[in-house]
Design a protein around this motif. Sequence first.
Motif, PDB file in Angstrom:
ATOM      1  N   MET A   1       0.858  -1.350  -0.179  1.00 40.96           N
ATOM      2  CA  MET A   1      -0.016  -0.004  -0.091  1.00 40.96           C
ATOM      3  C   MET A   1       0.668   1.266  -0.173  1.00 40.96           C
ATOM      4  O   MET A   1       0.567   2.322  -0.593  1.00 40.96           O
ATOM      5  CB  MET A   1      -0.981  -0.044   1.058  1.00 40.96           C
ATOM      6  N   TYR A   2       2.051   1.251   0.718  1.00 43.58           N
ATOM      7  CA  TYR A   2       2.887   2.421   0.988  1.00 43.58           C
ATOM      8  C   TYR A   2       3.603   2.521  -0.399  1.00 43.58           C
ATOM      9  O   TYR A   2       4.456   3.548  -0.689  1.00 43.58           O
ATOM     10  CB  TYR A   2       3.739   2.283   2.072  1.00 43.58           C
TER      11      TYR A   2
ATOM     12  N   GLN B   1       1.627   8.258  -2.947  1.00 43.84           N
ATOM     13  CA  GLN B   1       1.179   7.116  -2.517  1.00 43.84           C
ATOM     14  C   GLN B   1       1.274   6.924  -0.874  1.00 43.84           C
ATOM     15  O   GLN B   1       0.615   6.315  -0.336  1.00 43.84           O
ATOM     16  CB  GLN B   1       1.883   6.034  -3.348  1.00 43.84           C
TER      17      GLN B   1
ATOM     18  N   ALA C   1      -1.551   6.518   1.832  1.00 43.83           N
ATOM     19  CA  ALA C   1      -1.488   4.992   2.307  1.00 43.83           C
ATOM     20  C   ALA C   1      -1.601   5.291   3.955  1.00 43.83           C
ATOM     21  O   ALA C   1      -2.100   4.536   4.801  1.00 43.83           O
ATOM     22  CB  ALA C   1      -0.117   4.096   2.017  1.00 43.83           C
TER      23      ALA C   1
ATOM     24  N   LYS D   1      -5.041   6.111   5.067  1.00 44.44           N
ATOM     25  CA  LYS D   1      -5.601   4.814   4.932  1.00 44.44           C
ATOM     26  C   LYS D   1      -5.167   3.985   6.079  1.00 44.44           C
ATOM     27  O   LYS D   1      -6.141   3.245   6.774  1.00 44.44           O
ATOM     28  CB  LYS D   1      -5.698   4.100   3.572  1.00 44.44           C
ATOM     29  N   ASP D   2      -4.161   3.633   6.390  1.00 45.75           N
ATOM     30  CA  ASP D   2      -3.406   2.721   7.451  1.00 45.75           C
ATOM     31  C   ASP D   2      -3.990   3.463   8.892  1.00 45.75           C
ATOM     32  O   ASP D   2      -4.126   2.241   9.752  1.00 45.75           O
ATOM     33  CB  ASP D   2      -1.969   2.665   7.489  1.00 45.75           C
TER      34      ASP D   2
END
Length: 255
Positions: free
Chosen positions: A146-147, A201, A205, A208-209
């Motif tokens: 994701m990162y 990104q 991320a 979201k994380d």
Amino acid sequence: MTLLQTGHQISGRPAFGSWVAYGLGSENADLPAFVALISRPSGPTNAQPLHERMWSAGFLPSKHQGVRFNSGNDPVLYLSNPPGITSERRRAMLDDVQAFNREHLGVVGDPEIDTRISQYEMAFRMQASVPDLLDFRNEPKAVLDMYGPDVLTPGTFANNCLIARRLAERGARFIQLNHRDWDHHGGLPGALPGKAKEVDQGAAALVKDLKQRGLLKDTIVIWGGEFGRQPTAEYASGTGRDHNAYGFTMWMAGG
């Protein structure tokens, strides 16, 4: 940059994070309340330097100053004991130094001596807490993906975003991420897409994380730059932009 971080154009005032640390304290005695993460720009760069005043405590007690994590493989320099020095010997040395410092504090009453005592103790505790903080081996592959592909490269913005999340879940009060090399006056089509890719990104991320771990409701994420851009430039042909002091890109999430 000084105005953005301290509220004043003249250096010597406390940074934003120092005020937060001063007002709210720390939730984790084993990590600094205020951490500054410096990302390393990629490729040829003319990035402006980041000065210590960006995370300085100014006139506040210096224990509220941000602790800078470097962009290399060893984010906190000199944290490991040298060969032949055990943790027990380090502890004994600090106890002796602390006794001398407390005696001197009682004589002169300088609060900076008390700060030095507390920072020596913090450094000792960080010898155990920082290696765990930077150990990504237990991070699920889906989180690393994701990162983005740079997440395991020390000093990248993606790497620092993951460190920031791990700091947040460990109770660090204020985490400041710095990414340089945005001052492009020409050649924007060739330069800016790469810079945006380095940042976008990892930043998405991070939000979201934090959200999927239930941390976003107690965390405020602020993203922004130091200035905007004009749609034109007087001296660059076709692809340049001049500074625009009234145009900022900012977004906030969480809290």
